[in-house]
Scaffold this active site. Structure first.
Site, mmCIF file in Angstrom:
data_model
loop_
_atom_site.group_PDB
_atom_site.id
_atom_site.type_symbol
_atom_site.label_atom_id
_atom_site.label_comp_id
_atom_site.label_asym_id
_atom_site.label_seq_id
_atom_site.Cartn_x
_atom_site.Cartn_y
_atom_site.Cartn_z
ATOM 1 N N GLN A 36 -4.427 -1.688 9.792
ATOM 2 C CA GLN A 36 -4.322 -2.982 9.122
ATOM 3 C C GLN A 36 -4.912 -4.091 10.007
ATOM 4 O O GLN A 36 -4.536 -4.251 11.162
ATOM 5 C CB GLN A 36 -2.848 -3.283 8.800
ATOM 6 C CG GLN A 36 -2.632 -4.568 8.030
ATOM 7 C CD GLN A 36 -3.195 -4.540 6.614
ATOM 8 O OE1 GLN A 36 -3.159 -3.524 5.934
ATOM 9 N NE2 GLN A 36 -3.730 -5.669 6.167
ATOM 10 N N LYS B 41 0.829 -1.203 0.000
ATOM 11 C CA LYS B 41 0.000 0.000 0.000
ATOM 12 C C LYS B 41 0.864 1.254 0.000
ATOM 13 O O LYS B 41 0.567 2.242 -0.667
ATOM 14 C CB LYS B 41 -0.936 -0.009 1.215
ATOM 15 C CG LYS B 41 -2.053 -1.066 1.083
ATOM 16 C CD LYS B 41 -2.773 -1.353 2.390
ATOM 17 C CE LYS B 41 -3.719 -2.542 2.225
ATOM 18 N NZ LYS B 41 -4.445 -2.890 3.461
ATOM 19 N N ASP C 142 -10.746 3.061 4.486
ATOM 20 C CA ASP C 142 -11.175 1.669 4.335
ATOM 21 C C ASP C 142 -12.697 1.558 4.396
ATOM 22 O O ASP C 142 -13.264 0.503 4.128
ATOM 23 C CB ASP C 142 -10.571 0.798 5.449
ATOM 24 C CG ASP C 142 -9.384 -0.016 4.958
ATOM 25 O OD1 ASP C 142 -9.214 -0.124 3.728
ATOM 26 O OD2 ASP C 142 -8.639 -0.546 5.803
#
Ligand code: NAD
Length: 295
Positions: A98, A54, A121
């Site tokens: 994460q 990422k 997200d």
């Protein structure tokens, strides 16, 4: 092979080029690049690889990545206080916590602490609520990527019968909401669904987001249907999807491969979400300024 192979890698490359151009514009207008903070707790090698990927993606399009790491034995309070700090940081437009978190940490408590305006997200309850009610907000990356792939291959969604297998907050539920928003008739299937194969075989658009290698066989697919394989299982010889690709490609109208389908689109959509968050935040600041509020 009858089916069109949906090329997620090519589509993602186009999306990244688009984001790169728009990031350059954003930098021109605001004098700063968008910033994405990644938070990695613990030393799970898989998660570390994802986070590194990422950050690389960010650099490639001109987004500044900020790397934050905490040890596996970090307390809930330590993670919470890092998130609070990042919420307040001007240069940070997106925060990515994460998952999964190490044992002892509760993502159900920590994720909602992310400022919804930085929730790239799309996993906070506020973002999920905005999606459910059709309000503007940040949407989860994988579902957005799936819709973009369907659009790129001109798969008709209005009035189509869509079956989504899997009901996670990360993929299945938000994808169902996005398909509904696009006027598909959506059925959500899951581990307790009866006669799943027969149900799937009625779908014009079939999405598998389960994590069971080759669950979806040829007899699960209506001839001509678009089949999207979200599943990723790490097998002995690489990544395996939820769809038996070779068999399904003989009957489907279009199908995504694994790898090279949904995965690259998910990554590209994270970049797009970060840019969107940066734009929205700079607009908030501009309107604050105009009303004589905070600079
Ligand atoms: P999850 O594990 O949270 O949920 C799995 C879902 O599948 C559950 O809702 C469950 O009800 C359903 N299910 C389980 N067994 C089933 C069965 N036999 N029949 C029907 N339904 C069944 O999964 P998730 O986080 O949504 O991820 C699903 C898969 O997608 C995983 O393989 C994951 O690695 C992959 N994934 C890929 C990407 C990507 O970018 N390509 C992104 C996110 C997740």
């Amino acid at each position: 092979v009858a089916a069109t192979i949906i090329d997620g890698a090519a589509q993602a490359a186009r999306a990244r080029a688009e984001v790169a151009a728009e990031v350059a514009e954003f930098l021109d207008m605001t004098g700063r690049p968008p910033g994405l903070a990644t938070v990695l707790v613990g030393d799970d090698p898989g998660s570390a690889v994802y986070v590194a990927g990422k950050q690389r993606d960010c650099r490639e399009v001109g987004i500044d990545p900020y790397d934050h790491r905490l040890p596996a034995d970090a307390t809930q309070e330590q993670v919470a206080s890092l998130l609070a700090r990042l919420n307040g940081e001007e240069t940070i437009d997106g925060i990515l916590l994460q998952l999964p978190l190490p044992a002892g940490l509760d993502s159900g408590v920590l994720t909602p602490m992310i400022d919804p305006d930085k929730d790239v997200d799309g996993l906070t309850p506020v973002s999920a609520g905005r999606l459910a009610q059709g309000l503007p907000g940040l949407r989860p990356c994988t579902p957005v990527g799936v819709i973009e792939l369907l659009d790129a291959y001109e798969v008709e969604l209005t009035g189509a019968s869509a079956v989504v297998i899997g009901r996670s907050n990360l993929v299945g539920k938000p994808l169902a909401a996005l398909l509904l928003e696009r006027n598909a008739t959506v059925t959500m299937a899951h581990s307790r669904t009866r006669e799943l194969a027969a149900l799937a075989a009625r779908a014009d658009v079939l999405v598998a987001a389960v994590g069971r290698p080759r669950l979806v066989g040829r007899e699960w697919v209506k001839p001509g249907a678009a089949v999207i394989d979200v599943g990723i299982t790490r097998g002995e010889d690489g990544l395996v999807g939820d769809v038996d690709f070779e068999a399904v490609a003989e009957v489907a109208g279009a199908v995504t491969p694994v790898p090279g389908g949904v995965g690259p689109m998910t990554r590209a959509c994270l970049l797009r979400n970060t840019l969107r968050a940066a734009r929205a935040r700079s607009e908030i600041r501009i309107s604050d300024g105009a009303s004589g509020g905070r600079a």
